[in-house]
Design a protein around this motif. Sequence first.
Motif, PDB file in Angstrom:
ATOM      1  N   TRP A 267      48.867  40.535  45.681  1.00 12.47           N
ATOM      2  CA  TRP A 267      49.511  41.812  45.337  1.00 12.47           C
ATOM      3  C   TRP A 267      48.879  42.927  46.172  1.00 12.47           C
ATOM      4  O   TRP A 267      48.071  43.719  45.673  1.00 12.47           O
ATOM      5  CB  TRP A 267      49.340  42.095  43.837  1.00 12.47           C
ATOM      6  N   PRO A 268      49.206  43.002  47.467  1.00 10.67           N
ATOM      7  CA  PRO A 268      48.538  43.933  48.382  1.00 10.67           C
ATOM      8  C   PRO A 268      48.737  45.406  48.052  1.00 10.67           C
ATOM      9  O   PRO A 268      47.918  46.236  48.431  1.00 10.67           O
ATOM     10  CB  PRO A 268      49.151  43.589  49.745  1.00 10.67           C
ATOM     11  N   ILE A 269      49.785  45.732  47.338  1.00 12.31           N
ATOM     12  CA  ILE A 269      50.035  47.156  47.034  1.00 12.31           C
ATOM     13  C   ILE A 269      49.098  47.651  45.947  1.00 12.31           C
ATOM     14  O   ILE A 269      48.453  48.702  46.088  1.00 12.31           O
ATOM     15  CB  ILE A 269      51.505  47.367  46.612  1.00 12.31           C
ATOM     16  N   THR A 270      48.982  46.885  44.857  1.00 13.65           N
ATOM     17  CA  THR A 270      48.137  47.324  43.738  1.00 13.65           C
ATOM     18  C   THR A 270      46.727  46.750  43.809  1.00 13.65           C
ATOM     19  O   THR A 270      45.798  47.310  43.236  1.00 13.65           O
ATOM     20  CB  THR A 270      48.777  46.907  42.402  1.00 13.65           C
ATOM     21  N   GLU A 271      46.591  45.605  44.502  1.00 14.58           N
ATOM     22  CA  GLU A 271      45.305  44.909  44.640  1.00 14.58           C
ATOM     23  C   GLU A 271      44.704  44.521  43.290  1.00 14.58           C
ATOM     24  O   GLU A 271      43.478  44.502  43.114  1.00 14.58           O
ATOM     25  CB  GLU A 271      44.302  45.757  45.449  1.00 14.58           C
ATOM     26  N   LYS A 272      45.577  44.239  42.315  1.00 12.78           N
ATOM     27  CA  LYS A 272      45.105  43.798  41.000  1.00 12.78           C
ATOM     28  C   LYS A 272      46.170  42.953  40.326  1.00 12.78           C
ATOM     29  O   LYS A 272      47.333  42.916  40.770  1.00 12.78           O
ATOM     30  CB  LYS A 272      44.738  44.994  40.133  1.00 12.78           C
ATOM     31  N   LEU A 273      45.785  42.271  39.253  1.00 13.31           N
ATOM     32  CA  LEU A 273      46.744  41.455  38.505  1.00 13.31           C
ATOM     33  C   LEU A 273      47.892  42.322  37.995  1.00 13.31           C
ATOM     34  O   LEU A 273      47.674  43.473  37.617  1.00 13.31           O
ATOM     35  CB  LEU A 273      46.055  40.783  37.315  1.00 13.31           C
ATOM     36  N   PRO A 274      49.102  41.770  37.949  1.00 11.51           N
ATOM     37  CA  PRO A 274      50.250  42.571  37.497  1.00 11.51           C
ATOM     38  C   PRO A 274      50.366  42.660  35.978  1.00 11.51           C
ATOM     39  O   PRO A 274      51.363  43.170  35.465  1.00 11.51           O
ATOM     40  CB  PRO A 274      51.449  41.821  38.089  1.00 11.51           C
TER      41      PRO A 274
ATOM     42  N   ASN B 206      38.854  34.864  37.395  1.00 10.12           N
ATOM     43  CA  ASN B 206      37.917  35.554  38.276  1.00 10.12           C
ATOM     44  C   ASN B 206      38.360  35.441  39.735  1.00 10.12           C
ATOM     45  O   ASN B 206      38.320  36.417  40.493  1.00 10.12           O
ATOM     46  CB  ASN B 206      36.507  34.977  38.115  1.00 10.12           C
ATOM     47  N   THR B 207      38.795  34.233  40.115  1.00 14.28           N
ATOM     48  CA  THR B 207      39.235  34.027  41.495  1.00 14.28           C
ATOM     49  C   THR B 207      40.527  34.789  41.765  1.00 14.28           C
ATOM     50  O   THR B 207      40.720  35.345  42.854  1.00 14.28           O
ATOM     51  CB  THR B 207      39.455  32.526  41.769  1.00 14.28           C
ATOM     52  N   LEU B 208      41.422  34.826  40.769  1.00 15.04           N
ATOM     53  CA  LEU B 208      42.659  35.600  40.918  1.00 15.04           C
ATOM     54  C   LEU B 208      42.356  37.069  41.154  1.00 15.04           C
ATOM     55  O   LEU B 208      42.971  37.718  42.005  1.00 15.04           O
ATOM     56  CB  LEU B 208      43.535  35.444  39.666  1.00 15.04           C
ATOM     57  N   GLU B 209      41.412  37.605  40.397  1.00 16.79           N
ATOM     58  CA  GLU B 209      41.054  39.013  40.562  1.00 16.79           C
ATOM     59  C   GLU B 209      40.383  39.259  41.910  1.00 16.79           C
ATOM     60  O   GLU B 209      40.595  40.291  42.544  1.00 16.79           O
ATOM     61  CB  GLU B 209      40.144  39.451  39.411  1.00 16.79           C
ATOM     62  N   GLU B 210      39.571  38.284  42.355  1.00 20.53           N
ATOM     63  CA  GLU B 210      38.923  38.428  43.658  1.00 20.53           C
ATOM     64  C   GLU B 210      39.941  38.437  44.794  1.00 20.53           C
ATOM     65  O   GLU B 210      39.785  39.148  45.788  1.00 20.53           O
ATOM     66  CB  GLU B 210      37.928  37.282  43.876  1.00 20.53           C
ATOM     67  N   LYS B 211      40.977  37.618  44.662  1.00 18.28           N
ATOM     68  CA  LYS B 211      41.977  37.475  45.719  1.00 18.28           C
ATOM     69  C   LYS B 211      43.257  38.267  45.414  1.00 18.28           C
ATOM     70  O   LYS B 211      44.299  38.036  46.033  1.00 18.28           O
ATOM     71  CB  LYS B 211      42.327  35.997  45.911  1.00 18.28           C
TER      72      LYS B 211
END
Length: 273
Positions: free
Chosen positions: A218-225, A208-213
Amino acid sequence: MSFSKLLDKKVQSRTQSNEPGVKDCISLYELLRSAKNQHPHAPYSDIASTFIKLLSNQSSLRFFILKQNKIIDVSQINFQRGLEYESKKCTLKFEDMGRYHPITLTSILVGVDDSLTKESLHTHGFLRTQVAPLIDFPLPDVVEDEPDWKKKYEQLEAKQNARTQPSPSGEIYAIKREEVLMATLAILQQRQKSHNKVVIPTITELLNTLEEKAALFWPITEKLPMARKNASELIGLALNLLDRPNPDIECLREEKKLKRKSIEKERVEKGQG
């Protein structure tokens, strides 16, 4: 100055004037370039191999280190190294033995390629008068540098890198896994600092924290890779590694590799059926 000292000085001066110098020598680089001018289609590796066979067994051929203002007979260096090695061999560490290896034509020419970037090619050579009768082409007074050596070297390096690169898909996914783990460790470290104690959140909390941050990491996609499920498995594996019966990462990697092969085999067999 006494007569004896004056005489000694004259004898020494005459002896030095009779000794060969840098101007009397041709470097290995110049020798290779001269041969290339005569045989333009031959690669430098073949030319170097030919010189090794032709010149290595010539006992009367003197091999020199070429300094700026003087030359040093390699046989003297090798003799000195041999004496030092014999006196120290009982106490030498393995990693120090290399400095006592003899300098040879073969050791310098082995591995020569079309880049000609080995510095030792410029600092070692022969007397022109000794090497000229042994080869089938004239030695020019001046040998120009290869104009595009840097470009050739870069091309060879790029070709070598292309051969050793892993498959793009496998490399990309490995990078994604590394990014997830790095981000996870960053969050763990942040929590430890803020709470002043070791705090291990649950896998769900971490995700949850990874997705929040995600926008920070990952500033280009703004989501988990990768998919959340895959990230969950990866983090769970890392956090619970020491709780496994065998935490050996190498064994774990082999297990996963075998599992992937098994899945791929089943997929192929289903496709054939």
